[in-house]
Design a protein around this motif. Structure first.
Motif, PDB file in Angstrom:
ATOM      1  N   ASP A  56       0.885  -1.258  -0.085  1.00 22.90           N
ATOM      2  CA  ASP A  56      -0.059  -0.018   0.186  1.00 22.90           C
ATOM      3  C   ASP A  56       0.749   1.268  -0.038  1.00 22.90           C
ATOM      4  OD1 ASP A  56      -2.332  -1.455  -0.068  1.00 22.90           O
ATOM      5  OD2 ASP A  56      -2.634  -1.109   2.121  1.00 22.90           O
ATOM      6  N   LYS A  57       0.297   2.290  -0.699  1.00 27.82           N
ATOM      7  CA  LYS A  57       1.148   3.501  -0.738  1.00 27.82           C
ATOM      8  C   LYS A  57       0.554   4.175   0.368  1.00 27.82           C
ATOM      9  CE  LYS A  57       2.155   3.539  -5.442  1.00 27.82           C
ATOM     10  NZ  LYS A  57       2.011   4.238  -6.852  1.00 27.82           N
ATOM     11  N   VAL A  58       1.375   5.103   1.330  1.00 28.70           N
ATOM     12  CA  VAL A  58       1.091   5.818   2.429  1.00 28.70           C
ATOM     13  C   VAL A  58       1.585   7.143   2.550  1.00 28.70           C
ATOM     14  CG1 VAL A  58       0.296   3.836   4.014  1.00 28.70           C
ATOM     15  CG2 VAL A  58       2.762   4.578   3.955  1.00 28.70           C
ATOM     16  N   ILE A  59       1.105   8.099   3.338  1.00 31.63           N
ATOM     17  CA  ILE A  59       1.559   9.533   3.545  1.00 31.63           C
ATOM     18  C   ILE A  59       1.763   9.361   5.174  1.00 31.63           C
ATOM     19  CG2 ILE A  59       1.266  11.839   3.428  1.00 31.63           C
ATOM     20  CD1 ILE A  59      -0.830  11.314   1.355  1.00 31.63           C
ATOM     21  N   THR A  60       3.031   9.728   5.647  1.00 28.42           N
ATOM     22  CA  THR A  60       3.290   9.690   7.056  1.00 28.42           C
ATOM     23  C   THR A  60       2.865  11.050   7.503  1.00 28.42           C
ATOM     24  OG1 THR A  60       5.589  10.921   6.505  1.00 28.42           O
ATOM     25  CG2 THR A  60       5.425   8.397   6.602  1.00 28.42           C
ATOM     26  N   ALA A  61       3.004  11.387   8.786  1.00 29.47           N
ATOM     27  CA  ALA A  61       2.620  12.605   9.421  1.00 29.47           C
ATOM     28  C   ALA A  61       3.466  13.758   8.916  1.00 29.47           C
ATOM     29  CB  ALA A  61       2.282  12.526  10.840  1.00 29.47           C
ATOM     30  N   GLY A  62       4.561  13.353   8.598  1.00 30.62           N
ATOM     31  CA  GLY A  62       5.609  14.168   8.360  1.00 30.62           C
ATOM     32  C   GLY A  62       5.664  14.694   6.852  1.00 30.62           C
ATOM     33  N   GLY A  83      15.139   1.543  -3.531  1.00 28.10           N
ATOM     34  CA  GLY A  83      16.277   1.183  -2.748  1.00 28.10           C
ATOM     35  C   GLY A  83      16.473   2.023  -1.416  1.00 28.10           C
ATOM     36  N   VAL A  84      15.581   2.769  -1.116  1.00 26.97           N
ATOM     37  CA  VAL A  84      15.641   3.928   0.116  1.00 26.97           C
ATOM     38  C   VAL A  84      14.367   3.562   0.956  1.00 26.97           C
ATOM     39  CG1 VAL A  84      15.763   6.175   0.850  1.00 26.97           C
ATOM     40  CG2 VAL A  84      16.794   5.725  -1.246  1.00 26.97           C
ATOM     41  N   ASN A  85      14.762   2.956   1.948  1.00 20.64           N
ATOM     42  CA  ASN A  85      13.938   2.464   2.807  1.00 20.64           C
ATOM     43  C   ASN A  85      13.904   3.076   4.361  1.00 20.64           C
ATOM     44  OD1 ASN A  85      12.765   0.628   1.108  1.00 20.64           O
ATOM     45  ND2 ASN A  85      14.051  -1.157   1.842  1.00 20.64           N
ATOM     46  N   ILE A  86      12.638   3.495   4.958  1.00 15.64           N
ATOM     47  CA  ILE A  86      12.790   4.206   6.233  1.00 15.64           C
ATOM     48  C   ILE A  86      11.819   3.383   7.253  1.00 15.64           C
ATOM     49  CG2 ILE A  86      13.603   6.332   5.604  1.00 15.64           C
ATOM     50  CD1 ILE A  86      10.696   7.260   5.853  1.00 15.64           C
ATOM     51  N   GLN A  87      12.389   3.317   8.517  1.00 14.58           N
ATOM     52  CA  GLN A  87      11.441   2.640   9.346  1.00 14.58           C
ATOM     53  C   GLN A  87      10.766   3.660  10.077  1.00 14.58           C
ATOM     54  OE1 GLN A  87      13.510  -0.274  11.774  1.00 14.58           O
ATOM     55  NE2 GLN A  87      11.684  -0.443  13.098  1.00 14.58           N
ATOM     56  N   ILE A  88       9.459   3.758  10.316  1.00 15.96           N
ATOM     57  CA  ILE A  88       8.694   4.585  11.044  1.00 15.96           C
ATOM     58  C   ILE A  88       7.727   3.950  11.831  1.00 15.96           C
ATOM     59  CG2 ILE A  88       8.598   6.257   9.109  1.00 15.96           C
ATOM     60  CD1 ILE A  88       5.807   5.196   8.262  1.00 15.96           C
ATOM     61  N   ASP A  89       7.389   4.548  13.015  1.00 16.06           N
ATOM     62  CA  ASP A  89       6.411   4.156  13.892  1.00 16.06           C
ATOM     63  C   ASP A  89       4.832   4.250  13.136  1.00 16.06           C
ATOM     64  OD1 ASP A  89       4.680   5.430  16.549  1.00 16.06           O
ATOM     65  OD2 ASP A  89       5.487   3.461  16.712  1.00 16.06           O
ATOM     66  N   LYS A  90       4.351   3.163  13.416  1.00 17.36           N
ATOM     67  CA  LYS A  90       2.780   2.693  12.883  1.00 17.36           C
ATOM     68  C   LYS A  90       1.773   3.961  12.999  1.00 17.36           C
ATOM     69  CE  LYS A  90       1.789  -2.030  12.586  1.00 17.36           C
ATOM     70  NZ  LYS A  90       1.229  -3.075  13.010  1.00 17.36           N
ATOM     71  N   THR A  91       2.112   4.621  14.188  1.00 18.57           N
ATOM     72  CA  THR A  91       1.178   5.788  14.429  1.00 18.57           C
ATOM     73  C   THR A  91       1.573   7.074  13.606  1.00 18.57           C
ATOM     74  OG1 THR A  91       2.391   6.728  16.285  1.00 18.57           O
ATOM     75  CG2 THR A  91       0.626   4.859  16.903  1.00 18.57           C
ATOM     76  N   SER A  92       2.624   7.215  12.972  1.00 12.71           N
ATOM     77  CA  SER A  92       2.859   8.169  12.294  1.00 12.71           C
ATOM     78  C   SER A  92       2.338   8.200  10.715  1.00 12.71           C
ATOM     79  CB  SER A  92       4.440   8.486  12.154  1.00 12.71           C
ATOM     80  OG  SER A  92       4.967   7.534  11.176  1.00 12.71           O
ATOM     81  N   VAL A  93       1.705   7.034  10.476  1.00 11.74           N
ATOM     82  CA  VAL A  93       1.007   6.953   9.018  1.00 11.74           C
ATOM     83  C   VAL A  93      -0.142   7.846   9.215  1.00 11.74           C
ATOM     84  CG1 VAL A  93      -0.049   5.298   7.665  1.00 11.74           C
ATOM     85  CG2 VAL A  93       2.243   4.810   8.522  1.00 11.74           C
ATOM     86  N   PHE A  94      -0.193   8.712   8.398  1.00 14.67           N
ATOM     87  CA  PHE A  94      -1.262   9.514   8.392  1.00 14.67           C
ATOM     88  C   PHE A  94      -2.539   9.163   7.504  1.00 14.67           C
ATOM     89  CE2 PHE A  94      -3.743  13.256   6.379  1.00 14.67           C
ATOM     90  CZ  PHE A  94      -4.015  13.798   7.757  1.00 14.67           C
ATOM     91  N   ALA A  95      -2.438   8.558   6.325  1.00  5.90           N
ATOM     92  CA  ALA A  95      -3.505   8.082   5.528  1.00  5.90           C
ATOM     93  C   ALA A  95      -2.650   7.198   4.356  1.00  5.90           C
ATOM     94  CB  ALA A  95      -4.141   9.148   4.921  1.00  5.90           C
ATOM     95  N   SER A  96      -3.661   6.442   3.685  1.00  2.15           N
ATOM     96  CA  SER A  96      -3.331   5.656   2.684  1.00  2.15           C
ATOM     97  C   SER A  96      -3.060   6.977   1.387  1.00  2.15           C
ATOM     98  CB  SER A  96      -4.289   4.710   2.202  1.00  2.15           C
ATOM     99  OG  SER A  96      -4.134   4.147   0.936  1.00  2.15           O
ATOM    100  N   SER A  97      -2.285   6.974   0.529  1.00  2.16           N
ATOM    101  CA  SER A  97      -2.219   7.897  -0.468  1.00  2.16           C
ATOM    102  C   SER A  97      -3.175   7.733  -1.415  1.00  2.16           C
ATOM    103  CB  SER A  97      -1.006   7.852  -1.266  1.00  2.16           C
ATOM    104  OG  SER A  97      -0.720   6.772  -1.898  1.00  2.16           O
ATOM    105  N   GLU A  98      -4.141   6.647  -1.611  1.00  2.51           N
ATOM    106  CA  GLU A  98      -5.304   6.509  -2.137  1.00  2.51           C
ATOM    107  C   GLU A  98      -6.349   7.186  -1.421  1.00  2.51           C
ATOM    108  OE1 GLU A  98      -3.187   3.748  -1.849  1.00  2.51           O
ATOM    109  OE2 GLU A  98      -2.568   3.519  -3.737  1.00  2.51           O
ATOM    110  N   ASP A  99      -6.370   7.057  -0.447  1.00  4.73           N
ATOM    111  CA  ASP A  99      -7.439   7.830   0.314  1.00  4.73           C
ATOM    112  C   ASP A  99      -7.471   9.136   0.232  1.00  4.73           C
ATOM    113  OD1 ASP A  99      -8.540   5.440   0.923  1.00  4.73           O
ATOM    114  OD2 ASP A  99      -7.859   5.317   3.048  1.00  4.73           O
TER     115      ASP A  99
END
Length: 103
Positions: A56-62, A83-99
């Motif tokens: 799924d494509k997402v947008i973080t709170a940042g 090739g660029v991965n970042i690890q984030i806290d689940k609660t910082s996911v703001f929304a699915s980019s499709e939504d």
């Protein structure tokens, strides 16, 4: 003189009740217009987070857009570029980019 003091006591008692009633009304208004809608929004966001899956494509709170690569108990790994991965806290996911595009 006696009647005046009785009237003042009665008026003071009545204003005391009206003050209490007014406070209850203010708390009720505050609850129904501020607290309850916020709780509903939080539940919707929580449901949306639980429904996310790898790919799924997402947008973080940042404001970072990415694609979910891995989901752990309290974290997600998202790919923000090839090739660029970042690890984030689940609660910082703001929304699915499709939504977000639909709104």
């Amino acid at each position: 003189m006696m009647n005046l003091s009785i009237l003042l006591q009665a008026a003071a008692g009545q204003s005391q009740w009206s003050g209490i009633i007014m406070m209850v009304v203010i708390v009720a208004i505050f609850y129904f217009f501020m607290i309850r809608p916020q709780q509903k929004r939080q539940k919707e966001i929580q449901k949306a987070r639980e429904a996310l899956k790898v790919g799924d494509k997402v947008i973080t709170a940042g404001g970072i857009y990415g694609k979910i690569k891995e989901i752990g108990d309290v974290y997600m790994v998202i790919e923000i570029a090839n090739g660029v991965n970042i690890q984030i806290d689940k609660t910082s996911v703001f929304a699915s980019s499709e939504d977000a595009k639909q709104k």
